[in-house]
Scaffold this motif. Structure first.
Motif, PDB file in Angstrom:
ATOM      1  N   VAL A  72       1.835 -11.490  -9.255  1.00 61.06           N
ATOM      2  CA  VAL A  72       2.330 -10.457 -10.166  1.00 61.06           C
ATOM      3  C   VAL A  72       1.447  -9.223 -10.079  1.00 61.06           C
ATOM      4  CG1 VAL A  72       2.629  -9.866 -12.604  1.00 61.06           C
ATOM      5  CG2 VAL A  72       3.431 -12.074 -11.765  1.00 61.06           C
ATOM      6  N   ARG A  73       0.140  -9.442 -10.119  1.00 65.29           N
ATOM      7  CA  ARG A  73      -0.815  -8.331 -10.052  1.00 65.29           C
ATOM      8  C   ARG A  73      -0.686  -7.557  -8.740  1.00 65.29           C
ATOM      9  NH1 ARG A  73      -6.402  -9.151  -9.210  1.00 65.29           N
ATOM     10  NH2 ARG A  73      -5.723 -10.433  -7.433  1.00 65.29           N
ATOM     11  N   ASP A  74      -0.583  -8.294  -7.648  1.00 67.23           N
ATOM     12  CA  ASP A  74      -0.535  -7.639  -6.333  1.00 67.23           C
ATOM     13  C   ASP A  74       0.754  -6.856  -6.133  1.00 67.23           C
ATOM     14  OD1 ASP A  74      -2.984  -8.782  -5.919  1.00 67.23           O
ATOM     15  OD2 ASP A  74      -2.255 -10.354  -4.568  1.00 67.23           O
ATOM     16  N   ALA A  75       1.865  -7.384  -6.640  1.00 72.79           N
ATOM     17  CA  ALA A  75       3.141  -6.678  -6.505  1.00 72.79           C
ATOM     18  C   ALA A  75       3.124  -5.373  -7.296  1.00 72.79           C
ATOM     19  CB  ALA A  75       4.287  -7.570  -6.983  1.00 72.79           C
ATOM     20  N   LYS A  76       2.556  -5.406  -8.476  1.00 69.01           N
ATOM     21  CA  LYS A  76       2.492  -4.203  -9.299  1.00 69.01           C
ATOM     22  C   LYS A  76       1.483  -3.206  -8.724  1.00 69.01           C
ATOM     23  CE  LYS A  76       4.188  -6.456 -13.441  1.00 69.01           C
ATOM     24  NZ  LYS A  76       4.089  -6.681 -14.892  1.00 69.01           N
ATOM     25  N   THR A  77       0.401  -3.720  -8.164  1.00 71.14           N
ATOM     26  CA  THR A  77      -0.571  -2.848  -7.507  1.00 71.14           C
ATOM     27  C   THR A  77       0.080  -2.135  -6.326  1.00 71.14           C
ATOM     28  OG1 THR A  77      -2.442  -4.251  -8.131  1.00 71.14           O
ATOM     29  CG2 THR A  77      -2.754  -2.788  -6.246  1.00 71.14           C
ATOM     30  N   GLU A  78       0.855  -2.880  -5.544  1.00 71.60           N
ATOM     31  CA  GLU A  78       1.521  -2.287  -4.387  1.00 71.60           C
ATOM     32  C   GLU A  78       2.500  -1.203  -4.813  1.00 71.60           C
ATOM     33  OE1 GLU A  78       4.379  -3.633  -0.614  1.00 71.60           O
ATOM     34  OE2 GLU A  78       3.390  -5.159  -1.854  1.00 71.60           O
ATOM     35  N   GLY A  83       3.213   4.962  -5.027  1.00 70.12           N
ATOM     36  CA  GLY A  83       3.470   6.200  -5.754  1.00 70.12           C
ATOM     37  C   GLY A  83       4.318   6.060  -6.987  1.00 70.12           C
ATOM     38  N   THR A  84       4.600   4.835  -7.443  1.00 68.68           N
ATOM     39  CA  THR A  84       5.364   4.658  -8.670  1.00 68.68           C
ATOM     40  C   THR A  84       4.527   5.135  -9.858  1.00 68.68           C
ATOM     41  OG1 THR A  84       6.464   2.708  -7.756  1.00 68.68           O
ATOM     42  CG2 THR A  84       6.573   3.002 -10.147  1.00 68.68           C
ATOM     43  N   PRO A  85       4.957   6.195 -10.563  1.00 69.09           N
ATOM     44  CA  PRO A  85       4.142   6.774 -11.638  1.00 69.09           C
ATOM     45  C   PRO A  85       4.366   6.053 -12.965  1.00 69.09           C
ATOM     46  CG  PRO A  85       6.085   8.109 -11.328  1.00 69.09           C
ATOM     47  CD  PRO A  85       6.188   6.980 -10.320  1.00 69.09           C
ATOM     48  N   ASP A  86       3.961   4.817 -13.049  1.00 73.48           N
ATOM     49  CA  ASP A  86       4.236   3.990 -14.225  1.00 73.48           C
ATOM     50  C   ASP A  86       2.918   3.518 -14.835  1.00 73.48           C
ATOM     51  OD1 ASP A  86       4.998   2.053 -16.078  1.00 73.48           O
ATOM     52  OD2 ASP A  86       6.707   1.398 -14.881  1.00 73.48           O
ATOM     53  N   THR A  87       2.546   4.113 -15.966  1.00 70.55           N
ATOM     54  CA  THR A  87       1.289   3.728 -16.617  1.00 70.55           C
ATOM     55  C   THR A  87       1.352   2.307 -17.169  1.00 70.55           C
ATOM     56  OG1 THR A  87       2.040   4.761 -18.681  1.00 70.55           O
ATOM     57  CG2 THR A  87       0.675   6.095 -17.209  1.00 70.55           C
ATOM     58  N   ASN A  88       2.542   1.837 -17.488  1.00 69.06           N
ATOM     59  CA  ASN A  88       2.674   0.463 -17.974  1.00 69.06           C
ATOM     60  C   ASN A  88       2.310  -0.531 -16.872  1.00 69.06           C
ATOM     61  OD1 ASN A  88       3.538   1.153 -20.592  1.00 69.06           O
ATOM     62  ND2 ASN A  88       5.642   1.405 -19.878  1.00 69.06           N
ATOM     63  N   LEU A  89       2.724  -0.225 -15.647  1.00 73.35           N
ATOM     64  CA  LEU A  89       2.342  -1.072 -14.517  1.00 73.35           C
ATOM     65  C   LEU A  89       0.824  -1.093 -14.370  1.00 73.35           C
ATOM     66  CD1 LEU A  89       4.807  -0.348 -11.542  1.00 73.35           C
ATOM     67  CD2 LEU A  89       4.673  -2.389 -12.964  1.00 73.35           C
TER      68      LEU A  89
END
Length: 236
Positions: A72-78, A83-89
């Motif tokens: 989960v962590r690695d997918a969101k990090t990727e 360039g996904t501008p998501d502060t929640n991620l």
């Protein structure tokens, strides 16, 4: 699934861990992480703290749980690196890294985002700051602090209404939580200024932060914690 109570799912996960039904518990933690906020936004804090911490603890005795959380962590990090501008991620990633004791990963991710888009990085600073301080990236953190007093003002807002509606929680517990969070947030900023050699400004900010607490008793508590040796003169 919208009829599912996330609180009940989390309770079930904990019971399953106690009964050593680890695979079933993992399914519950995954569901809670992915769906809790769709049902109840007020669970944001629980989701980022207790739930992730418990999931990480499960991974100690049940390795598939750790691998799942790392995935989960690695997918969101990727996604953030793309360039996904998501502060929640970013907050999710930082919380998982904290649970694993890997704050340097949060620092590295923040530095990568800052190198490509400082605007997005600025929005992530409040989450990344703890990792930057712990890894002594004071110059980088300071470069994003354009108005530290404004930040302190934002931190102090809960003092104005935080103890008005406590529900079943004792007022003393609420007050202690408010003081603890405030001191931690202000303390991180003070460490940044001290870390780059701006001790005088750090002292000014410390005094300003104390003055921003409207209640005299709580102000004294904040002063005791922000000063290694509290000054003899009480700030009015």
């Amino acid at each position: 699934m919208n009829d599912t109570d996330p609180k009940e799912v989390l309770r079930e996960a904990r019971q399953l861990v106690k009964s050593q039904q680890y695979a079933a518990a993992l399914e519950k933690y995954i569901w809670f992480h992915n769906h809790a906020l769709h049902v109840n936004q007020s669970l944001a804090g629980v989701r980022l703290s207790y739930a992730i911490s418990e999931w990480a603890d499960l991974g100690v005795v049940y390795p598939p749980a750790r691998r799942a959380l790392e995935s989960v962590r690695d997918a969101k990090t990727e996604a953030l690196m793309r360039g996904t501008p998501d502060t929640n991620l970013f907050h999710d990633v930082a919380s998982i890294n904290r649970a694993f004791g890997q704050t340097e990963r949060t620092r590295d991710l923040f530095k990568s985002i800052a190198a490509s888009d400082r605007g997005v990085a600025a929005k992530c600073l409040h989450v990344a700051l703890e990792s930057l301080v712990h890894t002594k990236e004071f110059d980088l953190a300071r470069s994003f602090m354009t108005d530290a007093r404004k930040e302190v003002d934002q931190f102090a807002i809960p003092f104005r209404f935080g103890s008005q509606r406590t529900g079943s929680v004792p007022p003393e517990t609420v007050q202690e939580a408010l003081v603890g969070v405030y001191v931690k947030r202000v303390g991180l900023i003070l460490r940044v200024f001290a870390g780059v050699g701006e001790e005088s400004e750090a002292d000014n900010l410390r005094n300003y932060a104390i003055e921003r607490v409207p209640d005299a008793e709580l102000r004294d508590r904040v002063m005791e914690r922000l000063y290694p040796s509290p000054p003899s003169r009480r700030i009015q």
